[in-house]
Design a protein around this motif. Structure first.
Motif, PDB file in Angstrom:
ATOM      1  N   ARG A 192       0.847  -1.193   0.000  1.00 32.37           N
ATOM      2  CA  ARG A 192       0.000   0.000   0.000  1.00 32.37           C
ATOM      3  C   ARG A 192       0.880   1.239   0.000  1.00 32.37           C
ATOM      4  O   ARG A 192       1.888   1.304   0.722  1.00 32.37           O
ATOM      5  CB  ARG A 192      -0.923   0.002   1.215  1.00 32.37           C
ATOM      6  N   ALA A 193       0.472   2.212  -0.784  1.00 28.93           N
ATOM      7  CA  ALA A 193       1.224   3.460  -0.907  1.00 28.93           C
ATOM      8  C   ALA A 193       0.372   4.629  -0.431  1.00 28.93           C
ATOM      9  O   ALA A 193      -0.823   4.711  -0.736  1.00 28.93           O
ATOM     10  CB  ALA A 193       1.646   3.697  -2.352  1.00 28.93           C
ATOM     11  N   VAL A 194       0.992   5.524   0.341  1.00 33.08           N
ATOM     12  CA  VAL A 194       0.314   6.737   0.806  1.00 33.08           C
ATOM     13  C   VAL A 194       1.166   7.932   0.412  1.00 33.08           C
ATOM     14  O   VAL A 194       2.327   8.059   0.839  1.00 33.08           O
ATOM     15  CB  VAL A 194       0.102   6.734   2.331  1.00 33.08           C
ATOM     16  N   GLY A 195       0.608   8.775  -0.454  1.00 30.51           N
ATOM     17  CA  GLY A 195       1.312   9.974  -0.889  1.00 30.51           C
ATOM     18  C   GLY A 195       0.496  11.219  -0.569  1.00 30.51           C
ATOM     19  O   GLY A 195      -0.160  11.292   0.478  1.00 30.51           O
ATOM     20  N   GLY A 253      -2.740   4.113  -3.293  1.00 25.28           N
ATOM     21  CA  GLY A 253      -2.891   2.986  -4.210  1.00 25.28           C
ATOM     22  C   GLY A 253      -2.337   1.720  -3.597  1.00 25.28           C
ATOM     23  O   GLY A 253      -1.841   1.707  -2.462  1.00 25.28           O
ATOM     24  N   GLU A 254      -2.439   0.642  -4.347  1.00 22.59           N
ATOM     25  CA  GLU A 254      -1.916  -0.636  -3.886  1.00 22.59           C
ATOM     26  C   GLU A 254      -1.402  -1.459  -5.055  1.00 22.59           C
ATOM     27  O   GLU A 254      -1.803  -1.264  -6.210  1.00 22.59           O
ATOM     28  CB  GLU A 254      -2.980  -1.421  -3.118  1.00 22.59           C
ATOM     29  N   LEU A 255      -0.521  -2.357  -4.720  1.00 24.65           N
ATOM     30  CA  LEU A 255       0.134  -3.224  -5.687  1.00 24.65           C
ATOM     31  C   LEU A 255       0.109  -4.648  -5.140  1.00 24.65           C
ATOM     32  O   LEU A 255       0.329  -4.861  -3.941  1.00 24.65           O
ATOM     33  CB  LEU A 255       1.589  -2.764  -5.888  1.00 24.65           C
ATOM     34  N   LEU A 256      -0.163  -5.629  -6.007  1.00 29.28           N
ATOM     35  CA  LEU A 256      -0.169  -7.026  -5.602  1.00 29.28           C
ATOM     36  C   LEU A 256       0.904  -7.800  -6.354  1.00 29.28           C
ATOM     37  O   LEU A 256       1.121  -7.584  -7.549  1.00 29.28           O
ATOM     38  CB  LEU A 256      -1.533  -7.676  -5.871  1.00 29.28           C
ATOM     39  N   PHE A 257       1.564  -8.700  -5.631  1.00 28.56           N
ATOM     40  CA  PHE A 257       2.515  -9.646  -6.214  1.00 28.56           C
ATOM     41  C   PHE A 257       1.985 -11.061  -6.012  1.00 28.56           C
ATOM     42  O   PHE A 257       1.461 -11.390  -4.942  1.00 28.56           O
ATOM     43  CB  PHE A 257       3.873  -9.585  -5.506  1.00 28.56           C
ATOM     44  N   ASP A 258       2.177 -11.910  -7.020  1.00 34.14           N
ATOM     45  CA  ASP A 258       1.986 -13.342  -6.848  1.00 34.14           C
ATOM     46  C   ASP A 258       3.366 -13.983  -6.739  1.00 34.14           C
ATOM     47  O   ASP A 258       4.238 -13.753  -7.588  1.00 34.14           O
ATOM     48  CB  ASP A 258       1.235 -13.948  -8.030  1.00 34.14           C
ATOM     49  N   MET A 259       3.568 -14.815  -5.710  1.00 35.35           N
ATOM     50  CA  MET A 259       4.874 -15.422  -5.451  1.00 35.35           C
ATOM     51  C   MET A 259       4.718 -16.932  -5.322  1.00 35.35           C
ATOM     52  O   MET A 259       3.769 -17.409  -4.713  1.00 35.35           O
ATOM     53  CB  MET A 259       5.478 -14.849  -4.162  1.00 35.35           C
ATOM     54  N   ARG A 260       5.676 -17.661  -5.873  1.00 34.85           N
ATOM     55  CA  ARG A 260       5.723 -19.112  -5.743  1.00 34.85           C
ATOM     56  C   ARG A 260       7.161 -19.519  -5.443  1.00 34.85           C
ATOM     57  O   ARG A 260       8.109 -18.906  -5.967  1.00 34.85           O
ATOM     58  CB  ARG A 260       5.249 -19.811  -7.036  1.00 34.85           C
ATOM     59  N   SER A 261       7.321 -20.557  -4.629  1.00 38.59           N
ATOM     60  CA  SER A 261       8.657 -20.981  -4.232  1.00 38.59           C
ATOM     61  C   SER A 261       8.613 -22.402  -3.691  1.00 38.59           C
ATOM     62  O   SER A 261       7.574 -22.852  -3.191  1.00 38.59           O
ATOM     63  CB  SER A 261       9.220 -20.036  -3.161  1.00 38.59           C
ATOM     64  N   ASP A 262       9.746 -23.090  -3.769  1.00 40.43           N
ATOM     65  CA  ASP A 262       9.838 -24.402  -3.141  1.00 40.43           C
ATOM     66  C   ASP A 262       9.809 -24.306  -1.624  1.00 40.43           C
ATOM     67  O   ASP A 262       9.480 -25.284  -0.941  1.00 40.43           O
ATOM     68  CB  ASP A 262      11.125 -25.115  -3.582  1.00 40.43           C
ATOM     69  N   PRO A 275      11.029  -1.149  -0.185  1.00 48.52           N
ATOM     70  CA  PRO A 275      11.458  -0.054   0.703  1.00 48.52           C
ATOM     71  C   PRO A 275      10.288   0.501   1.507  1.00 48.52           C
ATOM     72  O   PRO A 275       9.122   0.334   1.134  1.00 48.52           O
ATOM     73  CB  PRO A 275      12.001   0.988  -0.275  1.00 48.52           C
ATOM     74  N   ASP A 276      10.606   1.163   2.598  1.00 52.96           N
ATOM     75  CA  ASP A 276       9.560   1.773   3.423  1.00 52.96           C
ATOM     76  C   ASP A 276       8.987   3.034   2.793  1.00 52.96           C
ATOM     77  O   ASP A 276       7.862   3.449   3.129  1.00 52.96           O
ATOM     78  CB  ASP A 276      10.112   2.122   4.810  1.00 52.96           C
ATOM     79  N   VAL A 281       6.797   9.090  -0.545  1.00 54.91           N
ATOM     80  CA  VAL A 281       5.612   8.222  -0.513  1.00 54.91           C
ATOM     81  C   VAL A 281       5.880   7.063   0.444  1.00 54.91           C
ATOM     82  O   VAL A 281       6.895   6.371   0.333  1.00 54.91           O
ATOM     83  CB  VAL A 281       5.288   7.669  -1.912  1.00 54.91           C
ATOM     84  N   THR A 282       4.977   6.842   1.390  1.00 57.54           N
ATOM     85  CA  THR A 282       5.113   5.742   2.342  1.00 57.54           C
ATOM     86  C   THR A 282       4.643   4.441   1.703  1.00 57.54           C
ATOM     87  O   THR A 282       3.570   4.391   1.101  1.00 57.54           O
ATOM     88  CB  THR A 282       4.287   6.017   3.607  1.00 57.54           C
ATOM     89  N   LEU A 283       5.449   3.399   1.854  1.00 58.70           N
ATOM     90  CA  LEU A 283       5.126   2.088   1.300  1.00 58.70           C
ATOM     91  C   LEU A 283       5.054   1.065   2.427  1.00 58.70           C
ATOM     92  O   LEU A 283       5.979   0.972   3.237  1.00 58.70           O
ATOM     93  CB  LEU A 283       6.188   1.655   0.280  1.00 58.70           C
TER      94      LEU A 283
END
Length: 377
Positions: A192-195, A253-262, A275-276, A281-283
């Motif tokens: 989530r981002a706050v500007g 705004g917001e950003l989504l990641f899909d992650m897969r791993s063993d 980053p924070d 802009v706060t993340l």
């Protein structure tokens, strides 16, 4: 092929197409209670007489209750047959089932109402042989496609002899039947981002652009993408939302990641990479879903050899990157096997289908596998 397997598979296949249409023709996007309730009613009608039916509170608040059916026997062996009734397709895009040549098209045919039909069919056939088992349970949940909370039913079946999940099946390149015994862990990361808003024409310098912050976060997180590394970690930005007007500096705004791993633990590297803040802009990064990996190759190798002998053709081990509820059970039920459903393709798309002929073929596989499990109990 074992004569009992052949007869049971024939009985399942004789009604499988009609049973599948009954489930597919109901639109069941995750979170829709009326659709899930109607699908559950239709699933109950496909159970054998005498099955004890319960409705369990869904793991995800606000969803319809999950469906649990139990068969009690006089023998040994407890086996969980696992599936889900929800789909990713919304009501407006839903397609009822139709046949085109060898394919059965429709929303959720492959993921995973085709598998649900086979699980219910296997339960019907086993019900006639109560001396073969102590307990068979069919669990059909209503939130698999969007669950971000803990799966609430894991402890209920801890220590059972096997968990058989009926997600879509597959074949090897040589045409042999395969089942899924290895899955990657799955994670969803939300940033989530706050500007600060400002007029983008007359005073852009007074704003703090949340969209640029999210773009920076997308690049930073994707930098951890390492599919050839030890953990086979994949990190894919998939959704970004920011801004409300074309002439205003986006304030959030917001950003989504899909992650897969063993390894589930590898997701921490992605969280740490965000980053924070970026240019004021706060993340804030939050791991909203983290499903465990599954690896039951060693535990299932001999069992699949026995099942293949009864089937009259080999059953191979396979791996898959997609997430599944089977992964939640693998740590407490070592004999966890997935991919027992019919073969098809196009999951999560308008072209989703299953091969009609595979309904019988995969019923044979499932019956051979559960037969091998019960023979060991």
């Amino acid at each position: 092929m074992n004569a009992q397997i052949a007869a049971d598979a024939e009985a399942i296949a004789a009604r499988a197409e009609a049973d599948l249409a009954a489930l597919v023709d109901v639109s069941t996007p995750s979170g829709d209670v009326p659709g899930a309730e109607e699908a559950a009613r239709r699933a109950v009608r496909q159970l054998p007489p005498g099955a004890a039916v319960e409705r369990l509170s869904c793991s995800t608040p606000g969803c319809a209750d999950d469906l649990l059916a139990r068969l009690s026997g006089t023998g040994a062996g407890r086996v969980l047959l696992l599936g889900h009734l929800d789909t990713v397709v919304d009501h407006g895009a839903h397609q009822s089932m139709r046949r085109e040549g060898p394919r059965l098209y429709g929303s959720g045919t492959a993921d995973m109402k085709g598998g649900d039909v086979l699980a219910l069919g296997v339960a019907r056939q086993l019900a006639a042989r109560a001396s073969d088992f102590a307990e068979i349970a069919v669990l059909l949940v209503t939130d698999e496609e969007w669950r971000t909370v803990a799966f609430s039913h894991v402890e209920r079946f801890a220590g059972w002899d096997a968990c058989l999940c009926f997600e879509a099946g597959e074949q090897t390149p040589d045409g042999d039947d395969a089942v899924v015994v290895k899955r990657k862990a799955a994670g969803t990361l939300r940033v989530r981002a706050v500007g600060r808003a400002a007029h983008s024409g007359s005073a852009p310098h007074k704003g703090l652009n949340a969209l640029l912050g999210l773009a920076h976060a997308a690049i930073a997180g994707a930098g951890a993408h390492d599919p050839a590394g030890d953990d086979r970690l994949t990190v894919v930005p998939t959704v970004v939302r920011s801004g409300e007007a074309f002439n205003v500096v986006p304030a959030g705004g917001e950003l989504l990641f899909d992650m897969r791993s063993d390894r589930q633990e590898a997701f921490a590297r992605v969280v740490a990479a965000i980053p924070d803040a970026h240019e004021g802009v706060t993340l804030t990064a939050t791991l909203e879903r983290s499903w465990p990996a599954m690896d039951s190759r060693a535990q299932t190798a001999a069992l699949l050899t026995d099942a293949g002998a009864a089937l009259g053709r080999p059953i191979r081990q396979a791996s898959r990157g997609g997430a599944s509820d089977a992964s939640h059970y693998a740590s407490s039920i070592p004999l966890t096997i997935d991919g027992l459903g019919p073969r098809g393709g196009g999951a999560h798309t308008p072209g989703e289908f299953v091969l009609a002929s595979s309904l019988r073929e995969r019923a044979e596989v499932a019956l051979a596998v559960i037969g091998a499990v019960l023979a060991r109990s």
